[in-house]
Motif scaffolding. Structure first.
Motif, short mmCIF file in Angstrom:
data_model
loop_
_atom_site.label_atom_id
_atom_site.label_comp_id
_atom_site.label_asym_id
_atom_site.label_seq_id
_atom_site.Cartn_x
_atom_site.Cartn_y
_atom_site.Cartn_z
N ILE A 40 0.80 -1.19 -0.13
CA ILE A 40 0.15 -0.03 0.18
C ILE A 40 0.82 1.19 0.18
O ILE A 40 0.43 2.13 -0.76
CB ILE A 40 -1.00 0.14 1.28
N GLY A 41 1.90 1.22 0.91
CA GLY A 41 2.75 2.26 0.74
C GLY A 41 3.32 2.53 -0.38
O GLY A 41 3.63 3.80 -0.94
N PHE A 42 3.58 1.57 -1.45
CA PHE A 42 4.20 1.85 -2.69
C PHE A 42 3.37 2.24 -3.71
O PHE A 42 3.50 3.27 -4.60
CB PHE A 42 4.92 0.63 -2.96
N ASN A 43 2.31 1.55 -3.58
CA ASN A 43 1.27 1.74 -4.84
C ASN A 43 -0.02 2.52 -4.46
O ASN A 43 -0.76 3.00 -5.51
CB ASN A 43 0.93 0.65 -5.31
N GLY A 44 -0.37 2.94 -3.13
CA GLY A 44 -1.15 3.85 -2.78
C GLY A 44 -2.41 3.16 -2.53
O GLY A 44 -2.57 1.81 -2.98
N PHE A 45 -3.22 3.55 -1.56
CA PHE A 45 -4.32 2.78 -1.03
C PHE A 45 -5.60 2.65 -1.85
O PHE A 45 -6.25 1.61 -1.88
CB PHE A 45 -4.88 3.64 0.15
N GLU A 46 -5.64 3.36 -3.13
CA GLU A 46 -6.61 3.19 -3.79
C GLU A 46 -6.37 2.52 -4.96
O GLU A 46 -7.31 1.69 -5.52
CB GLU A 46 -7.04 4.73 -4.58
N GLN A 47 -5.36 2.47 -5.58
CA GLN A 47 -5.11 1.73 -6.82
C GLN A 47 -4.65 0.14 -6.50
O GLN A 47 -4.67 -0.54 -7.36
CB GLN A 47 -3.58 2.34 -7.47
N ILE A 48 -4.27 0.08 -5.19
CA ILE A 48 -3.55 -1.34 -5.09
C ILE A 48 -4.71 -2.53 -5.37
O ILE A 48 -4.12 -3.57 -5.70
CB ILE A 48 -3.23 -1.47 -3.49
N GLU A 49 -5.77 -2.17 -5.29
CA GLU A 49 -6.90 -3.31 -5.61
C GLU A 49 -6.79 -3.96 -7.02
O GLU A 49 -7.18 -5.04 -7.19
CB GLU A 49 -8.17 -2.49 -5.36
N HIS A 50 -6.44 -3.22 -7.85
CA HIS A 50 -6.24 -3.53 -9.25
C HIS A 50 -4.94 -4.51 -9.70
O HIS A 50 -4.77 -4.88 -10.51
CB HIS A 50 -6.14 -2.28 -10.13
N MET A 51 -4.12 -4.75 -8.49
CA MET A 51 -3.00 -5.41 -8.83
C MET A 51 -3.36 -7.05 -8.79
O MET A 51 -3.69 -7.46 -7.65
CB MET A 51 -1.80 -4.90 -8.04
N ASN A 52 -2.64 -7.80 -9.35
CA ASN A 52 -2.68 -9.19 -9.33
C ASN A 52 -1.74 -9.63 -8.36
O ASN A 52 -1.90 -10.59 -7.47
CB ASN A 52 -2.66 -9.88 -10.60
N PHE A 53 -0.48 -9.29 -8.33
CA PHE A 53 0.45 -9.63 -7.55
C PHE A 53 1.00 -8.25 -6.84
O PHE A 53 2.13 -7.78 -7.21
CB PHE A 53 1.71 -10.36 -8.22
N PRO A 54 0.38 -7.99 -5.87
CA PRO A 54 0.71 -6.51 -5.38
C PRO A 54 2.18 -6.66 -4.58
O PRO A 54 3.00 -5.70 -4.73
CB PRO A 54 -0.24 -6.46 -4.12
N TRP A 55 2.68 -7.90 -4.25
CA TRP A 55 4.04 -7.77 -3.81
C TRP A 55 5.16 -7.81 -4.63
O TRP A 55 5.92 -6.79 -4.30
CB TRP A 55 4.04 -8.81 -2.67
N VAL A 56 4.73 -8.46 -5.62
CA VAL A 56 6.06 -8.46 -6.76
C VAL A 56 6.17 -7.14 -7.35
O VAL A 56 7.12 -6.84 -7.73
CB VAL A 56 5.80 -9.58 -7.78
N SER A 57 4.77 -6.55 -7.58
CA SER A 57 4.92 -5.29 -8.16
C SER A 57 5.54 -4.13 -7.42
O SER A 57 6.36 -3.42 -7.69
CB SER A 57 3.49 -4.81 -8.51
N THR A 58 5.25 -4.53 -6.05
CA THR A 58 6.02 -3.62 -5.11
C THR A 58 7.55 -3.66 -5.17
O THR A 58 8.23 -2.77 -5.39
CB THR A 58 5.59 -3.97 -3.74
#
Lengths: 438, 360
Positions: free
Chosen positions: B229-247
């Protein structure tokens, strides 16, 4: 006595000498080729003529330090072939050990040289070796068991252990293994080690061969069993764990940080040796984008003009390197220098200029060749060399995943191994010097 | 023992858990994470307490001794299947991830096959060796793992504002889905069902152990949820498939040979998910072996039952990899997490019954 001579097929070196002085007579029977003639002259023949009667002589013989137990039948013949002398005084028979020992001088350590520490290795005679070990390990609990092999060589082997600290289960297993062994001919401790190994197709050694007496005493002090075999200058140490193969005796003679540094160096070496060739394949053929752009470009640039896929290139170079290593082991010393020079030239410059391999590949091959000699025990380095090809094959088939998984697979393979019931690779938390102890 | 728990915890970072948590981020995730932490620790505590009573015995052995046949067979089959699925979820997730981020051209089957071959060998090893492997590999990977997290947390792109925004949602009542996903990270302890036979001495589980496990659990949950969330923002994060790897992909190492952190991340997690897969499938295999024994399957005096299961596991996972896409994987694994509390319940029930019968 005649019987014995006949059983020996009237071999030319079997001698029966009648000794006679007045009414006293005795016979001496021995094999000329294995008996020390001078010693025989001094301790048996001379006293016979000096002593007054056969009773005196027989009691003299009985008090000799080298007297052996009287054997019958085939065992007697074996003892004779080992250098015992059969003495018949009237109706009494005695066996005296007057072996001629050749090659009993300890040789300088060849396989595991160190800068400090003892420079002499074991000799080829078991008596000298036992003597060396006794001299270095002065605990009264040190036990030596001598067993005779049942094969054609009838070599005697000695099991040495410290009774106080040896693990009984391991000792029992080894004794049972030796008892069960029935191979036609065992020539050296290397041979013996293979037969003691439980699996038929083994890659990693589960017993350690060493020629250094200090390593032997070090292992004895750690509660291990050492097996010596007559006629071979290497001792077998069992059970061993993976870390034992990575320790050089030198580590004990240096200060703490130096030995830690060399130890780390060796582990880095072993990793490089296993991983580097496979990594090259993974990086060039599968995922060049892992490295930063400059590096990826320079790798790709140096591969320009190489007409085949990277794994053939790696295989080709590695094989040539193996040929070179094998040739320089087998060749006489005088010629081997030439071989390495010529081989080095061919591998180094000409192969790149002919666009058969890339420059980076040359660097990798030489790094791999050097690092594979960092491992102190040569058997382990052979095993690692083979592992490299397994990993290479796996990487070629499956790419980067294959590289990682193959490496994990090797770790799994090692942890699954055991040496006389002791796990081969495991992290031992309790001891601070975990690499050095059992 | 710790390794079993920790590996599962860390392995879930790449699995679907963070995604579920992130999707539920407006439905009281924080509260459910805290709840899951407590429940997880208490659960771990009780499981260890129970198994301490039967030290040196594995779960099937305990059940066989103290319960009747109609009871233990379904329970063990259920456990075996759950364990197999847990491993398979890790496997499939990782294979997808690897294909997406590292090598797009490699077919899914090849990657899966590489896993299956090595893991099959691992499954057939002695349980003791599995533990040693776990220990060795985990110790090897741990320094890099810590480096990775430190690197990510200290990165300048991490916006703590977003984390604070996420923190604001603390007062919302938790949803069941996020709770079950969060508590899933504590499932590692259940591997004791097989490995208990190697713990001859009673495991100490006092205050010290509880605090270690809860601290690590809390840190892992915190990292799992807040860092993306810290990297991608609270609003946008929902659209990611692999939030951690993208981070991890957004972090660069300026001086490293490998510039993008994501590759190190993926390689490390290859090790971790491999371990998790190995342990899960090994346990599953042992569970199945304990009840099924095909006498007919024989070849050269060797019973092939375990080989049969290994081949079956491999075949099923390869089949699943080809059939499932990422969306379905997500859907099914969240179902799987949702039924997990049932699993706890059955485990406790059977242990309780066994304990009553054994009268300890």
């Amino acid at each position: 006595m005649k019987e014995v001579v006949e059983k020996m097929n009237n071999s030319e070196d079997i001698l029966t000498i009648p000794l006679q002085l007045g009414d006293n007579y005795a016979f001496v029977l021995y094999l000329k080729t294995v008996v020390d003639g001078l010693k025989l002259q001094n301790i048996i023949i001379k006293p016979f003529f000096e002593l007054k009667s056969t009773e005196f002589f027989s009691s003299y013989i009985q008090s000799l330090p080298d007297i052996a137990k009287m054997k019958t039948g085939d065992e007697l013949l074996i003892q004779l072939t080992k250098g015992h002398v059969l003495i018949a005084i009237q109706e009494q028979f005695f066996l005296v050990d007057i072996k001629m020992i050749t090659a009993s001088t300890p040789q300088p350590a060849l396989m595991e040289p160190t800068i400090y520490g003892p420079q002499l290795a074991l000799s080829e005679a078991i008596e000298t070796n036992l003597n060396m070990i006794r001299h270095r390990y002065l605990e009264p609990s040190l036990t030596i068991e001598t067993v005779q092999l049942k094969d054609k060589s009838h070599q005697s082997i000695a099991l040495i252990y410290d009774k106080k600290i040896v693990k009984q289960s391991v000792l029992d297993k080894i004794q049972k293994k030796i008892k069960e062994m029935n191979n036609p001919l065992i020539e050296s401790s290397g041979d013996l080690q293979l037969f003691l190994n439980s699996t038929k197709f083994s890659l990693f050694p589960v017993l350690l061969l060493t020629e250094r007496p200090d390593r032997i005493t070090y292992n004895l002090a750690n509660g291990k069993v050492v097996i010596l075999m007559d006629g071979s200058p290497q001792a077998i140490v069992a059970p061993v764990v993976f870390y034992d193969f990575m320790v050089s005796m030198e580590d004990n003679y240096h200060s703490f940080w130096i030995s830690i540094f060399t130890l780390i160096l060796r582990y880095v070496g072993i990793l490089t040796c296993i991983l580097l060739p496979a990594m090259y394949v993974a990086v060039t053929s599968y995922t060049p984008d892992i490295f930063r752009v400059e590096l990826a470009l320079s790798v790709a640039g140096s591969r320009l003009g190489v007409p085949y896929p990277s794994f053939i290139e790696v295989l080709f170079m590695l094989l040539f390197m193996e040929f070179l290593i094998e040739a320089s082991i087998r060749l006489p010393k005088a010629i081997s220098a030439t071989a390495t020079t010529v081989g080095g030239l061919i591998l180094g410059t000409a192969a790149t200029e002919a666009a058969l391999t890339s420059n980076i590949m040359i660097i990798i091959v030489s790094a791999v060749a050097i690092t594979s000699f960092v491992i102190p025990i040569s058997e382990m380095s052979f095993a690692i060399r083979i592992c490299r090809y397994v990993l290479l094959a796996f990487t070629t088939l499956f790419g980067t995943v294959g590289l990682m998984l193959g490496f994990l697979g090797i770790i799994m393979f090692l942890t699954n191994k055991e040496s006389f019931g002791e796990p081969f690779l495991k992290i031992n938390w309790k001891s601070t010097k975990r690499e050095k102890e059992v | 023992m710790y390794y079993l728990i920790f590996v599962t915890m860390v392995a879930n970072i790449i699995a679907t858990v963070p995604r579920i948590l992130v999707i539920e981020s407006k439905n009281g995730v924080i509260f459910s994470m805290i709840a899951a932490l407590f429940v997880g620790v208490i659960f771990t505590y009780f499981v260890i307490l129970f198994f301490n009573k039967f030290s040196g015995l594995s779960f099937p052995e305990i059940l066989k001794k103290h319960t009747s046949k109609w009871f233990y067979i379904p329970v063990i089959v259920y456990f075996g299947i759950s364990w197999f699925l847990a491993g398979t979820i890790t496997l499939i997730t990782y294979v997808f991830l690897f294909t997406t981020f590292v090598s797009l051209e490699t077919p899914l089957i090849t990657t899966t096959l590489a896993f299956v071959i090595i893991v099959s060998f691992g499954m057939l090893m002695k349980s003791e060796s599995v533990l040693f492997t776990l220990e060795t590999v985990f110790v090897l990977l741990l320094p890099i793992l810590i480096f990775l997290f430190v690197k990510i947390i200290t990165d300048s792109n991490l916006e703590w504002n977003f984390v604070q925004v996420a923190m604001m949602n603390i007062n919302i009542t938790p949803s069941y889905r996020s709770f079950s996903a969060a508590s899933y990270i504590f499932i590692g302890v259940v591997n004791i069902v097989i490995f208990n036979s190697f713990f001859k001495e009673k495991l100490k589980f006092g205050f010290k152990q509880i605090s270690i496990i809860s601290t690590v659990g809390a840190v892992v949950l915190f990292i799992t949820y807040f860092i993306p969330i810290g990297f991608n923002g609270f609003e946008q994060i929902e659209h990611m498939n692999f939030p951690w790897v993208s981070t991890s992909d957004s972090v660069r190492m300026k001086y490293g040979v490998i510039e993008r952190l994501v590759f190190i991340f993926i390689i490390i997690f290859l090790g971790i998910s491999f371990l998790s897969l190995l342990v899960h499938w090994h346990v599953s295999l042992k569970l199945f072996e304990s009840i099924f024994h095909f006498n007919k399957l024989k070849w050269k005096n060797k019973n092939l039952t375990s080989y049969f299961f290994v081949v079956l596991f491999g075949a099923v996972s390869i089949y699943l990899v080809t059939k499932i896409d990422e969306f379905e994987l997500f859907k099914y694994s969240s179902y799987f997490y949702n039924i997990f509390p049932l699993f706890y319940f059955i485990l406790f029930l059977s242990l309780f019954v066994a304990k009553r019968r054994a009268k300890i």
